[in-house]
Design a protein around this motif. Structure first.
Motif, PDB file in Angstrom:
ATOM      1  N   VAL A 168       4.500  -7.070  -6.439  1.00 15.30           N
ATOM      2  CA  VAL A 168       4.140  -8.378  -6.680  1.00 15.30           C
ATOM      3  C   VAL A 168       4.155  -8.797  -8.173  1.00 15.30           C
ATOM      4  O   VAL A 168       3.638  -8.334  -9.145  1.00 15.30           O
ATOM      5  CB  VAL A 168       2.616  -8.830  -6.187  1.00 15.30           C
ATOM      6  CG1 VAL A 168       2.586 -10.113  -6.154  1.00 15.30           C
ATOM      7  CG2 VAL A 168       2.543  -8.304  -4.673  1.00 15.30           C
ATOM      8  N   ALA A 169       4.944  -9.980  -8.055  1.00  9.38           N
ATOM      9  CA  ALA A 169       4.871 -10.813  -9.312  1.00  9.38           C
ATOM     10  C   ALA A 169       4.208 -12.217  -8.831  1.00  9.38           C
ATOM     11  O   ALA A 169       4.563 -12.753  -7.764  1.00  9.38           O
ATOM     12  CB  ALA A 169       6.297 -11.135 -10.176  1.00  9.38           C
ATOM     13  N   VAL A 170       3.316 -13.117  -9.727  1.00  9.58           N
ATOM     14  CA  VAL A 170       2.633 -14.161  -9.400  1.00  9.58           C
ATOM     15  C   VAL A 170       3.031 -15.088 -10.432  1.00  9.58           C
ATOM     16  O   VAL A 170       2.892 -14.923 -11.661  1.00  9.58           O
ATOM     17  CB  VAL A 170       1.063 -13.961  -9.470  1.00  9.58           C
ATOM     18  CG1 VAL A 170       0.625 -15.374  -8.837  1.00  9.58           C
ATOM     19  CG2 VAL A 170       0.888 -12.796  -8.466  1.00  9.58           C
TER      20      VAL A 170
ATOM     21  N   GLY B 247     -10.238  -4.615  -8.738  1.00  8.98           N
ATOM     22  CA  GLY B 247      -9.504  -3.431  -8.878  1.00  8.98           C
ATOM     23  C   GLY B 247      -8.060  -3.415  -8.833  1.00  8.98           C
ATOM     24  O   GLY B 247      -7.325  -2.023  -8.567  1.00  8.98           O
ATOM     25  N   ILE B 248      -7.317  -4.411  -9.033  1.00  7.35           N
ATOM     26  CA  ILE B 248      -5.872  -4.488  -8.939  1.00  7.35           C
ATOM     27  C   ILE B 248      -5.588  -4.294 -10.214  1.00  7.35           C
ATOM     28  O   ILE B 248      -5.934  -5.330 -11.191  1.00  7.35           O
ATOM     29  CB  ILE B 248      -5.554  -5.691  -8.044  1.00  7.35           C
ATOM     30  CG1 ILE B 248      -6.138  -5.869  -6.707  1.00  7.35           C
ATOM     31  CG2 ILE B 248      -3.892  -5.649  -8.372  1.00  7.35           C
ATOM     32  CD1 ILE B 248      -5.243  -4.731  -5.703  1.00  7.35           C
ATOM     33  N   ASP B 249      -4.685  -3.623 -10.762  1.00 10.27           N
ATOM     34  CA  ASP B 249      -4.026  -3.547 -12.160  1.00 10.27           C
ATOM     35  C   ASP B 249      -3.050  -4.804 -12.344  1.00 10.27           C
ATOM     36  O   ASP B 249      -1.935  -5.387 -11.337  1.00 10.27           O
ATOM     37  CB  ASP B 249      -2.910  -2.238 -12.377  1.00 10.27           C
ATOM     38  CG  ASP B 249      -2.541  -2.271 -13.737  1.00 10.27           C
ATOM     39  OD1 ASP B 249      -2.948  -2.877 -14.524  1.00 10.27           O
ATOM     40  OD2 ASP B 249      -1.611  -1.421 -13.922  1.00 10.27           O
ATOM     41  N   ALA B 250      -3.320  -5.554 -13.396  1.00  7.72           N
ATOM     42  CA  ALA B 250      -2.600  -6.856 -13.397  1.00  7.72           C
ATOM     43  C   ALA B 250      -2.581  -7.438 -15.239  1.00  7.72           C
ATOM     44  O   ALA B 250      -3.490  -6.793 -15.872  1.00  7.72           O
ATOM     45  CB  ALA B 250      -3.320  -7.962 -12.723  1.00  7.72           C
ATOM     46  N   ARG B 251      -1.554  -7.936 -15.436  1.00 11.56           N
ATOM     47  CA  ARG B 251      -1.592  -8.723 -16.735  1.00 11.56           C
ATOM     48  C   ARG B 251      -0.747  -9.879 -16.708  1.00 11.56           C
ATOM     49  O   ARG B 251       0.103  -9.960 -15.988  1.00 11.56           O
ATOM     50  CB  ARG B 251      -1.217  -7.448 -18.024  1.00 11.56           C
ATOM     51  CG  ARG B 251       0.529  -7.416 -17.853  1.00 11.56           C
ATOM     52  CD  ARG B 251       0.606  -6.953 -19.369  1.00 11.56           C
ATOM     53  NE  ARG B 251       0.862  -8.138 -20.264  1.00 11.56           N
ATOM     54  CZ  ARG B 251       1.615  -8.349 -21.212  1.00 11.56           C
ATOM     55  NH1 ARG B 251       2.041  -7.078 -22.035  1.00 11.56           N
ATOM     56  NH2 ARG B 251       1.561  -9.336 -22.120  1.00 11.56           N
TER      57      ARG B 251
ATOM     58  N   PRO C 142      14.825 -11.499 -18.880  1.00  6.77           N
ATOM     59  CA  PRO C 142      14.968 -10.100 -19.145  1.00  6.77           C
ATOM     60  C   PRO C 142      13.896  -9.483 -18.091  1.00  6.77           C
ATOM     61  O   PRO C 142      12.731  -9.688 -18.296  1.00  6.77           O
ATOM     62  CB  PRO C 142      14.673  -9.622 -20.332  1.00  6.77           C
ATOM     63  CG  PRO C 142      14.038 -10.673 -21.121  1.00  6.77           C
ATOM     64  CD  PRO C 142      14.133 -11.841 -20.184  1.00  6.77           C
ATOM     65  N   GLY C 143      14.428  -8.809 -16.972  1.00  6.62           N
ATOM     66  CA  GLY C 143      13.446  -8.447 -16.067  1.00  6.62           C
ATOM     67  C   GLY C 143      12.992  -7.023 -16.080  1.00  6.62           C
ATOM     68  O   GLY C 143      12.045  -6.599 -15.355  1.00  6.62           O
ATOM     69  N   ALA C 144      13.726  -6.194 -16.901  1.00  4.31           N
ATOM     70  CA  ALA C 144      13.495  -4.609 -16.535  1.00  4.31           C
ATOM     71  C   ALA C 144      12.143  -4.324 -17.007  1.00  4.31           C
ATOM     72  O   ALA C 144      11.699  -3.479 -16.088  1.00  4.31           O
ATOM     73  CB  ALA C 144      14.498  -4.170 -17.697  1.00  4.31           C
ATOM     74  N   GLU C 145      11.472  -4.926 -17.939  1.00  2.00           N
ATOM     75  CA  GLU C 145      10.245  -4.417 -18.189  1.00  2.00           C
ATOM     76  C   GLU C 145       9.123  -4.924 -17.102  1.00  2.00           C
ATOM     77  O   GLU C 145       8.162  -3.898 -16.845  1.00  2.00           O
ATOM     78  CB  GLU C 145       9.816  -4.962 -19.676  1.00  2.00           C
ATOM     79  CG  GLU C 145       8.142  -4.724 -20.006  1.00  2.00           C
ATOM     80  CD  GLU C 145       7.873  -3.149 -20.304  1.00  2.00           C
ATOM     81  OE1 GLU C 145       8.823  -2.428 -20.718  1.00  2.00           O
ATOM     82  OE2 GLU C 145       6.763  -3.027 -20.657  1.00  2.00           O
ATOM     83  N   LEU C 146       9.247  -5.973 -16.485  1.00  2.00           N
ATOM     84  CA  LEU C 146       8.475  -6.267 -15.544  1.00  2.00           C
ATOM     85  C   LEU C 146       8.663  -5.672 -14.315  1.00  2.00           C
ATOM     86  O   LEU C 146       7.698  -5.048 -13.507  1.00  2.00           O
ATOM     87  CB  LEU C 146       8.581  -7.915 -15.163  1.00  2.00           C
ATOM     88  CG  LEU C 146       7.714  -8.793 -15.920  1.00  2.00           C
ATOM     89  CD1 LEU C 146       7.878  -8.973 -17.477  1.00  2.00           C
ATOM     90  CD2 LEU C 146       7.984 -10.296 -15.486  1.00  2.00           C
ATOM     91  N   ILE C 147       9.845  -5.100 -13.933  1.00  2.00           N
ATOM     92  CA  ILE C 147      10.068  -4.220 -12.662  1.00  2.00           C
ATOM     93  C   ILE C 147       9.473  -3.059 -13.161  1.00  2.00           C
ATOM     94  O   ILE C 147       8.773  -2.475 -12.127  1.00  2.00           O
ATOM     95  CB  ILE C 147      11.780  -4.340 -12.694  1.00  2.00           C
ATOM     96  CG1 ILE C 147      12.082  -5.559 -12.158  1.00  2.00           C
ATOM     97  CG2 ILE C 147      12.019  -3.084 -11.726  1.00  2.00           C
ATOM     98  CD1 ILE C 147      13.851  -5.770 -12.135  1.00  2.00           C
ATOM     99  N   ARG C 148       9.860  -2.559 -14.268  1.00  2.00           N
ATOM    100  CA  ARG C 148       9.061  -1.129 -14.401  1.00  2.00           C
ATOM    101  C   ARG C 148       7.775  -0.920 -14.085  1.00  2.00           C
ATOM    102  O   ARG C 148       7.214  -0.155 -13.528  1.00  2.00           O
ATOM    103  CB  ARG C 148       9.368  -0.849 -15.942  1.00  2.00           C
ATOM    104  CG  ARG C 148       9.353   0.795 -16.395  1.00  2.00           C
ATOM    105  CD  ARG C 148       9.245   0.954 -17.879  1.00  2.00           C
ATOM    106  NE  ARG C 148       8.384   0.293 -18.656  1.00  2.00           N
ATOM    107  CZ  ARG C 148       7.046   0.772 -18.863  1.00  2.00           C
ATOM    108  NH1 ARG C 148       6.675   1.419 -17.955  1.00  2.00           N
ATOM    109  NH2 ARG C 148       6.117  -0.195 -19.602  1.00  2.00           N
ATOM    110  N   ARG C 149       6.771  -2.178 -14.610  1.00  2.00           N
ATOM    111  CA  ARG C 149       5.472  -2.020 -14.430  1.00  2.00           C
ATOM    112  C   ARG C 149       5.170  -2.272 -13.093  1.00  2.00           C
ATOM    113  O   ARG C 149       4.082  -1.874 -12.536  1.00  2.00           O
ATOM    114  CB  ARG C 149       4.993  -3.471 -15.312  1.00  2.00           C
ATOM    115  CG  ARG C 149       4.831  -2.755 -16.797  1.00  2.00           C
ATOM    116  CD  ARG C 149       4.593  -4.106 -17.746  1.00  2.00           C
ATOM    117  NE  ARG C 149       4.588  -3.702 -19.207  1.00  2.00           N
ATOM    118  CZ  ARG C 149       3.445  -3.857 -19.902  1.00  2.00           C
ATOM    119  NH1 ARG C 149       2.372  -3.954 -19.215  1.00  2.00           N
ATOM    120  NH2 ARG C 149       3.177  -3.416 -21.093  1.00  2.00           N
ATOM    121  N   MET C 150       5.930  -3.310 -12.489  1.00  4.19           N
ATOM    122  CA  MET C 150       5.563  -3.671 -10.996  1.00  4.19           C
ATOM    123  C   MET C 150       5.677  -2.208 -10.259  1.00  4.19           C
ATOM    124  O   MET C 150       5.283  -1.998  -9.167  1.00  4.19           O
ATOM    125  CB  MET C 150       6.544  -4.541 -10.420  1.00  4.19           C
ATOM    126  CG  MET C 150       6.115  -6.134 -11.090  1.00  4.19           C
ATOM    127  SD  MET C 150       7.271  -7.192 -10.657  1.00  4.19           S
ATOM    128  CE  MET C 150       7.349  -7.633  -8.830  1.00  4.19           C
TER     129      MET C 150
END
Lengths: 410, 410
Positions: free
Chosen positions: A36-38, A89-93, A117-125
């Motif tokens: 999920v991205a918000v 308790g959900i990891d988020a930034r 650039p989506g790579a870093e966000l995808i990696r974290r998701m």
């Protein structure tokens, strides 16, 4: 594994309790196994307050400073939602436009997204972290904050969905879908289960404020499946609810007219006695374009005595800028008089079925004539007919048209 | 050509009219021929509201998200002041911490400034452009926003003055200078024309909230001449007003005691029956330091039966964090009981003259005893004596001491 972008508008994050509710909703999607991205808007009312500060200080303020000021609303919400999710308790930034960076051009206050650039966000998701992205804002190549124009968070969400190759972009708002018209005006309005990108685009462009125009354009170009749904009803993940904005192919039964929209965001200018010679229109609209003023409907009367009247509409927000630009070129163009009328409304009927059915425009003109409503300007596109009328007739016109096209619910 | 940094606190920019006033004041300095950089705080009340949002969502919120949220207050003011200045025909632009970038460490919510590259700002100031810098905020090396702790805009201003090699740093606030004590408590308090860095530092550290402690430390280390003055009186550029914070050498007649300060920002912890063995203090205060809790006064009683009582104070804002840290080490330390008292006040007498005059502390103890005020903890430094008392005696104690040291104005 489904990857989704969820977007929450200002009323959905209007206070701390609602932000907690949004966090719960995001948590459900995460626990459903989704990445999920918000994307969040500013808390309801905040952007208006910030805009008012700028306008009070100077009506013709520097758009770069305006952007620095108004972008803060989304920054606040993004940090707060991250805190609310962590508390569950959900990891988020949180991510600000300049941190991603969400690159835009330099058209401050109405910038266009160029690259995410989506790579870093995808990696974290993929590690389970929820990315909370501040909507509405980006970064120009001069390292200054830009904003995307009102409602720009929708565009942020769709662009992010494209960049992240998301399976769906859910736009949570204060309505539970797209209606045949504004239910506050026509109680018999019906919710549409599906609508085409093209129809949604025309509806958005004429004031059905469910989605920002550009977000729909972008969704169409990038083939992002967009769902509009309410953040105040309790749909479960995966449940079929709201209105899906999709390709025309996905819709089997097409109606002639999908909906009736209206907008009171425009103002009308009339230039009287403009010399009728080549290059005049280029000169007028060039001057407006230089000031970043978008012109919408344009009508030019047939020339009489070597002069003509030119009527056009611009967004009300651009009114002072447009007035100034037109005053500046008066020496050059030598028009007779500049008239200005902010009390106008644009009413539009929209539907892809229109392409294959004649008589749609005529039904509109007849219905308005029956109510003695004068049409000031007409413009048409492949799937839309719009008219400009006096603002006081807005509700009357919308109701008459909704009935005339057989859209009233039983 | 004089280069100055002007800093305006929250009450000075509390609304649009006051921001306009600040712009006028900046304009006067520019027209006086000065190169000007301005540091602004958030509009009064804004930071408190943002902090409350974070705390309401989660008392132990992620400090990185807190920083993203609260830094927006200064961002808004910086943009608005730029607009106000431009409206007066003055070239100006806003700078966020990350744009300069004002580099800090990663201690979120109480970060320390590490580096401010000044070349670009100086270059622009030399062309006449006013730099409006958002105070209180910076950028850590992980590309996330940091804030400097409450009152951090003073530190931003002094650090900027050092980086820009400014001739003076003018701190505009809601008081017209530094007083012998808080005039709201003692109407006979006198304004000081000059005060040493050391005295200012001690006064700031014990609650005379004219300047943030760290800003004074920094001014002392970097030899930045700081002037404290009111943004609500009409001093002309160059006029001698407010209080100048300077080197001791610049002050000819030194008084024994320059001022009396008080603070109700601390809470007292007492650990009962702590095993009296080497390493215990390191364990307790190590655990607190790990949580970024600053400990102020510390008293350890003489050991009886192999155990001792340990009393210390921490900032009230750190109370939940400190309580948690102390609970976490209970297994390790095996203390008997943890007592907590937020209703305390710290009263301090400060003066560089104290170094060469005996009896200053004794005058304090006698004056308090005469009013039957019990002293809970005592701590001293070279130029300061502080006592901890019950908070309800604050005003009584401050008035008694102001009189006892002969500070009352005639």
């Amino acid at each position: 594994m489904t990857r989704i972008v969820m977007k929450f508008g200002g009323t959905s994050v209007a206070d701390i309790d609602r932000i907690r509710n949004v966090a719960q909703r995001v948590k459900r999607e995460v626990e459903h196994g989704n990445q999920v991205a918000v994307v969040v808007s500013a808390m309801a009312g905040v952007t208006n307050q910030l805009v008012k500060y700028c306008t009070d200080l100077s009506p013709l303020h520097d758009a770069r400073e305006y952007d620095a000021v108004v972008a803060t609303g989304e920054q606040v919400t993004s940090g707060l939602l991250a805190i609310a999710l962590q508390d569950l308790g959900i990891d988020a930034r949180s991510w600000q436009g300049w941190q991603i960076p969400l690159r835009t051009d330099r058209a401050h206050s109405k910038a266009r997204i160029q690259e995410i650039p989506g790579a870093e966000l995808i990696r974290r998701m993929e590690t389970g972290q929820v990315a909370i992205v501040a909507g509405f804002q980006g970064l120009a190549d001069d390292n200054r904050i830009t904003t995307l124009g009102r409602g720009g968070s929708d565009t942020s969400a769709v662009a992010l969905a494209a960049a992240l190759k998301a399976d769906r972009c859910d736009i949570y708002t204060d309505v539970d879908g797209v209606y045949t018209t504004d239910p506050r005006i026509v109680p018999q309005a019906r919710k549409l289960a599906k609508i085409t990108y093209e129809e949604m685009l025309e509806l958005a462009s004429v004031g059905a404020k469910v989605l920002q125009t550009r977000s729909v354009e972008l969704a169409m170009n990038e083939r992002v499946r967009v769902r509009v749904l309410s953040s105040f009803t309790d749909a479960l993940p995966g449940e079929d609810t709201g209105t899906l904005v999709v390709d025309e192919d996905e819709i089997v039964e097409k109606e002639n007219v999908a909906g009736i929209a209206y907008s009171r965001d425009d103002a009308k200018f009339t230039l009287r006695r403009v010399p009728d010679r080549p290059g005049i229109a280029a000169c007028i609209f060039g001057a407006l374009a230089d000031q970043n003023v978008n012109v919408d409907m344009i009508v030019q009367n047939i020339s009489a005595d070597g002069t003509t009247d030119m009527t056009f509409t611009v967004g009300k927000a651009d009114l002072p800028r447009a007035r100034q630009a037109l005053a500046d070129v008066k020496g050059q163009i030598a028009y007779g008089e500049l008239q200005e009328d902010p009390n106008v409304a644009k009413i539009s009927v929209v539907g892809v079925g229109m392409r294959s059915h004649a008589g749609v425009a005529n039904t509109m003109f007849r219905a308005l004539a029956d109510k003695a409503i004068n049409i000031q300007v007409i413009s048409t596109s492949e799937i839309k007919v719009s008219v400009l009328i006096a603002a006081e007739y807005t509700e009357l016109a919308v109701r008459a048209l909704h009935t005339a096209y057989g859209l009233d619910a039983n």
